[in-house]
Design a protein around this motif. Sequence first.
Motif: not given
Length: 195
Positions: A38-42, A82-94
């Motif tokens: 959440i924080e990195p996305t914002q 890069a950080a967000i991509h790693d954080a959401v990699r478990s959800d393909p849609e995100l």
Amino acid sequence: MAVAILPLVAAAVIGFLLLDRGVMASFQDIAARERHQIEPTQRLRLLMWEAVGPLSEYMDQAGPSQSSAYRAVRRRIEAEFAAIHDAVRSDPELGTLVERARDDWTAADRIGVEVISVQRPPGDPRGAHLLETFQGRVAASVDKLGAVYDRLAADLRQDHDLAMLSDERSEWLASLAAALSALMIVIGVAIIGRV
């Protein structure tokens, strides 16, 4: 005494397991997702809008400080992606949404590099068009990241509600065990008194 204490001991063990595995683990997961998703996305959304400032100033003043400020923001944006991509990699849609947002940012960045690579006179129509296109690409990227944020926040709220429900259940179980234990103590005292 054993009959009186047994419900209390059982409630303590079950309550600990419920709190440790159900409630505490859920809250720790929620806190970790808040910190890493959440924080990195914002922060990334704000950084992208921050990148517009140095380019606008460069169009007016064309100084080296604006181009270095843009490059600094650009590096931070790349690190956050890069950080967000790693954080959401478990959800393909995100992950797909983040990739599309990154594609928009890459297109915007190409325009930004073009803006700071050429010194234009103030009011130059080509520069104004480039800046407007840059802002449009940034807006598209921020919108996609907004969709990622909304989805993450909705999942987080749902998990938080479930964790709160588990917490209420563990409190209810502890109260029930205490009442049952008190009842067993009263029954035990009555039996001992009769004997």
